[in-house]
Design an enzyme around this catalytic site. Sequence first.
Site, PDB file in Angstrom:
ATOM      1  N   GLY A  16      67.380  74.987  32.496  1.00 20.78           N
ATOM      2  CA  GLY A  16      67.192  73.540  32.395  1.00 20.78           C
ATOM      3  C   GLY A  16      65.839  73.074  32.926  1.00 20.78           C
ATOM      4  O   GLY A  16      65.191  72.203  32.333  1.00 20.78           O
ATOM      5  N   GLY A 185      65.523  89.093  39.948  1.00 27.03           N
ATOM      6  CA  GLY A 185      66.079  87.873  39.356  1.00 27.03           C
ATOM      7  C   GLY A 185      66.702  88.082  37.990  1.00 27.03           C
ATOM      8  O   GLY A 185      67.069  87.126  37.318  1.00 27.03           O
ATOM      9  N   LYS A 203      78.154  87.628  23.350  1.00 22.22           N
ATOM     10  CA  LYS A 203      77.097  87.599  22.336  1.00 22.22           C
ATOM     11  C   LYS A 203      77.532  88.374  21.089  1.00 22.22           C
ATOM     12  O   LYS A 203      77.227  87.976  19.959  1.00 22.22           O
ATOM     13  CB  LYS A 203      75.810  88.181  22.917  1.00 22.22           C
ATOM     14  CG  LYS A 203      75.218  87.296  24.022  1.00 22.22           C
ATOM     15  CD  LYS A 203      74.174  88.039  24.842  1.00 22.22           C
ATOM     16  CE  LYS A 203      73.600  87.177  25.941  1.00 22.22           C
ATOM     17  NZ  LYS A 203      72.821  87.942  26.913  1.00 22.22           N
TER      18      LYS A 203
HETATM   19  N1  LIG Z   1      69.256  82.392  32.612  1.00 15.98           N
HETATM   20  C1  LIG Z   1      69.091  83.024  31.455  1.00 15.98           C
HETATM   21  O1  LIG Z   1      68.263  83.928  31.330  1.00 15.98           O
HETATM   22  C2  LIG Z   1      69.914  82.654  30.282  1.00 15.98           C
HETATM   23  C3  LIG Z   1      70.910  81.713  30.379  1.00 15.98           C
HETATM   24  N2  LIG Z   1      71.637  81.377  29.281  1.00 15.98           N
HETATM   25  C4  LIG Z   1      72.695  80.383  29.392  1.00 15.98           C
HETATM   26  O2  LIG Z   1      72.114  79.142  29.769  1.00 15.98           O
HETATM   27  C5  LIG Z   1      73.032  78.403  30.565  1.00 15.98           C
HETATM   28  C6  LIG Z   1      72.362  78.031  31.875  1.00 15.98           C
HETATM   29  O3  LIG Z   1      71.990  79.199  32.558  1.00 15.98           O
HETATM   30  P1  LIG Z   1      71.080  79.143  33.872  1.00 15.98           P
HETATM   31  O4  LIG Z   1      70.071  78.082  33.749  1.00 15.98           O
HETATM   32  O5  LIG Z   1      70.646  80.535  34.107  1.00 15.98           O
HETATM   33  O6  LIG Z   1      72.159  78.745  34.961  1.00 15.98           O
HETATM   34  P2  LIG Z   1      71.895  78.107  36.407  1.00 15.98           P
HETATM   35  O7  LIG Z   1      73.105  78.407  37.210  1.00 15.98           O
HETATM   36  O8  LIG Z   1      70.571  78.494  36.918  1.00 15.98           O
HETATM   37  O9  LIG Z   1      71.844  76.546  36.087  1.00 15.98           O
HETATM   38  C7  LIG Z   1      72.953  75.774  35.773  1.00 15.98           C
HETATM   39  C8  LIG Z   1      72.715  74.380  36.285  1.00 15.98           C
HETATM   40  O10 LIG Z   1      73.749  73.535  35.847  1.00 15.98           O
HETATM   41  C9  LIG Z   1      74.213  72.792  36.945  1.00 15.98           C
HETATM   42  N3  LIG Z   1      75.606  72.481  36.788  1.00 15.98           N
HETATM   43  C10 LIG Z   1      76.645  73.352  36.639  1.00 15.98           C
HETATM   44  N4  LIG Z   1      77.787  72.688  36.546  1.00 15.98           N
HETATM   45  C11 LIG Z   1      77.477  71.364  36.652  1.00 15.98           C
HETATM   46  C12 LIG Z   1      78.241  70.178  36.642  1.00 15.98           C
HETATM   47  N5  LIG Z   1      79.559  70.211  36.551  1.00 15.98           N
HETATM   48  N6  LIG Z   1      77.586  69.004  36.720  1.00 15.98           N
HETATM   49  C13 LIG Z   1      76.266  68.935  36.847  1.00 15.98           C
HETATM   50  N7  LIG Z   1      75.482  70.040  36.859  1.00 15.98           N
HETATM   51  C14 LIG Z   1      76.096  71.230  36.772  1.00 15.98           C
HETATM   52  C15 LIG Z   1      74.000  73.692  38.145  1.00 15.98           C
HETATM   53  O11 LIG Z   1      73.944  72.982  39.328  1.00 15.98           O
HETATM   54  C16 LIG Z   1      72.680  74.337  37.783  1.00 15.98           C
HETATM   55  O12 LIG Z   1      71.590  73.554  38.168  1.00 15.98           O
HETATM   56  C17 LIG Z   1      74.272  79.287  30.718  1.00 15.98           C
HETATM   57  O13 LIG Z   1      75.203  78.955  29.726  1.00 15.98           O
HETATM   58  C18 LIG Z   1      73.720  80.682  30.469  1.00 15.98           C
HETATM   59  O14 LIG Z   1      74.683  81.577  29.994  1.00 15.98           O
HETATM   60  C19 LIG Z   1      71.405  81.921  28.050  1.00 15.98           C
HETATM   61  C20 LIG Z   1      70.425  82.856  27.888  1.00 15.98           C
HETATM   62  C21 LIG Z   1      69.643  83.340  29.001  1.00 15.98           C
HETATM   63  N1  LIG Z   2      72.430  87.789  32.168  1.00 14.14           N
HETATM   64  C1  LIG Z   2      71.865  87.842  30.870  1.00 14.14           C
HETATM   65  C2  LIG Z   2      70.910  86.713  30.617  1.00 14.14           C
HETATM   66  C3  LIG Z   2      71.448  85.719  29.729  1.00 14.14           C
HETATM   67  O1  LIG Z   2      71.835  85.882  28.595  1.00 14.14           O
HETATM   68  C4  LIG Z   2      71.079  89.137  30.695  1.00 14.14           C
HETATM   69  O2  LIG Z   2      70.891  89.871  31.654  1.00 14.14           O
HETATM   70  O3  LIG Z   2      70.684  89.398  29.552  1.00 14.14           O
END
Ligand SMILES: NC(=O)C1=CN([C@@H]2O[C@H](COP(=O)(O)OP(=O)(O)OC[C@H]3O[C@@H](n4cnc5c(N)ncnc54)[C@H](O)[C@@H]3O)[C@@H](O)[C@H]2O)C=CC1
Ligand SMILES: N[C@@H](CC=O)C(=O)O
Length: 431
Positions: A16, A185, A203
């Site tokens: 985000g 990370g 996936k």
């Molecule tokens: N991090 C990655 O490399 C990748 C992530 N994704 C997907 O993207 C999405 C986000 O992943 P990340 O950014 O890594 O997760 P993250 O845990 O870093 O961020 C999630 C954010 O959403 C907020 N949040 C969660 N529940 C909430 C609620 N009820 N109300 C308000 N805010 C809320 C959290 O506080 C946090 O800031 C997930 O669905 C993940 O599977 C997909 C591909 C790659």
């Molecule tokens: N945890 C995943 C990242 C998000 O899709 C990975 O390691 O590939």
Amino acid sequence: MPDKLKIALLGCGVVGTQVARLLTEQADDLASRVGTPLELVGIAVRDLSVEREGVDPALLTTDAEALVAGADVVVEVMGGIEPPRALILRAIEHGASVVTANKALLAQDGPTLYAAADAAGVDLYFEAAVAGAIPIVRPVRESLAGDTVRRVLGIVNGTTNYVLDRMATDGLDLDQAVKEAQALGYAEADPTADVEGFDAAAKAAILASLAFHTRVSIDDVQREGITSLTADDVAWAAGTGHVIKLLAIAERNTGDDGTEGIQVRVHPALVPADHPLAGVRGAFNAVFIEAEAAGELMFYGRGAGGAPTASAVLGDVVSVARHRVLGGRGPVESSYADLPVLPAEAARTRYQVRLEVADQPGVLAQVAAVLAEHGVSIEAVRQTPAPDEHVARLLITTHAASERALAGTVEAIAGLDVVRAVVSVLRVEGA
Ligand SMILES: NC(=O)C1=CN([C@@H]2O[C@H](COP(=O)(O)OP(=O)(O)OC[C@H]3O[C@@H](n4cnc5c(N)ncnc54)[C@H](O)[C@@H]3O)[C@@H](O)[C@H]2O)C=CC1
Ligand SMILES: N[C@@H](CC=O)C(=O)O
Ligand code: NA
């Protein structure tokens, strides 16, 4: 033409934060590409007091419901099933287009969301949900829509690919490599979803649904993670000209009773060193597709990380925003085939079985007899020295055999008096 489009961002974590940054930094370019400005009107977070680099605190809100109600495009990057599911449905109800990276939600309850988007006539886009930055959802849904996909083989989890790569290149054991992945990370503090294959299975379900025009949920995916692999397995693989990869596999197949269907599975597999997937190193992802007319295709890149994933999210935002400017919606995944998901036991693969046996006459004949009784054909047998002169190590490579036949064979071999241990049983894919 609308004078601007209001974008609501749900979640401001790894992905985000980068989405917010790109929406702000590239505002002028995005406006030119879409045909109207995109205005980030709010970001829903849990805790307003957390400082987020490069994010205007004035945009933060804890009232996600209210934010969703006033938006033209809702970007969901919270993760988890609820509240994202309810918020996406609410956004659709309000006529907003939705972009999400949430593979867990799509693999569990995608059809409910697709149906809601269809009924409301809005876009639901999710390029970031499979293999992060790699364009794969759009190519499978659109570019290959005129072809027949036979098979998809993917390295779709960066964490496990990094771990296996480190085990192969520096002989690290699994725990050491996971700790390294966490320090860099790649892996979460709790790496279960990665190392147990849940992330890859989600996936795989999404990819299979798109590739075969059917509906596959994560519950249909046969899943095995990498936690039982040892440094010795990885070294052995190299010695036989393979690398071990955690693969997501979706393929058309025929069941024992002649039923046409598909199989979707995630498990570690030996991949020949000269296969394109074998060269996918570190935390990179790749998806290898075999299609009838196109032949073999491979898509390669970063499957994780804030900025790469945000790139895929922004691509979707531009697409859905363009559709709103022009009127109408973009192409949706077609789901008409209703192909059954065949039982895992019917999957046919080549195997490598490593045994420790008593080094005495007739042992090989006994083992070979068991394989023959179960209808499993041997491709090659190799004997290697063992530290103990009374023990021999055997490496048996089979021709393609069903999972059921192989399981019965291994059980019977393990029961032979002359067999000291079944050291490992690994599938061979991509040969
Ligand atoms: N991090 C990655 O490399 C990748 C992530 N994704 C997907 O993207 C999405 C986000 O992943 P990340 O950014 O890594 O997760 P993250 O845990 O870093 O961020 C999630 C954010 O959403 C907020 N949040 C969660 N529940 C909430 C609620 N009820 N109300 C308000 N805010 C809320 C959290 O506080 C946090 O800031 C997930 O669905 C993940 O599977 C997909 C591909 C790659
Ligand atoms: N945890 C995943 C990242 C998000 O899709 C990975 O390691 O590939
Ligand atoms: Na992608």
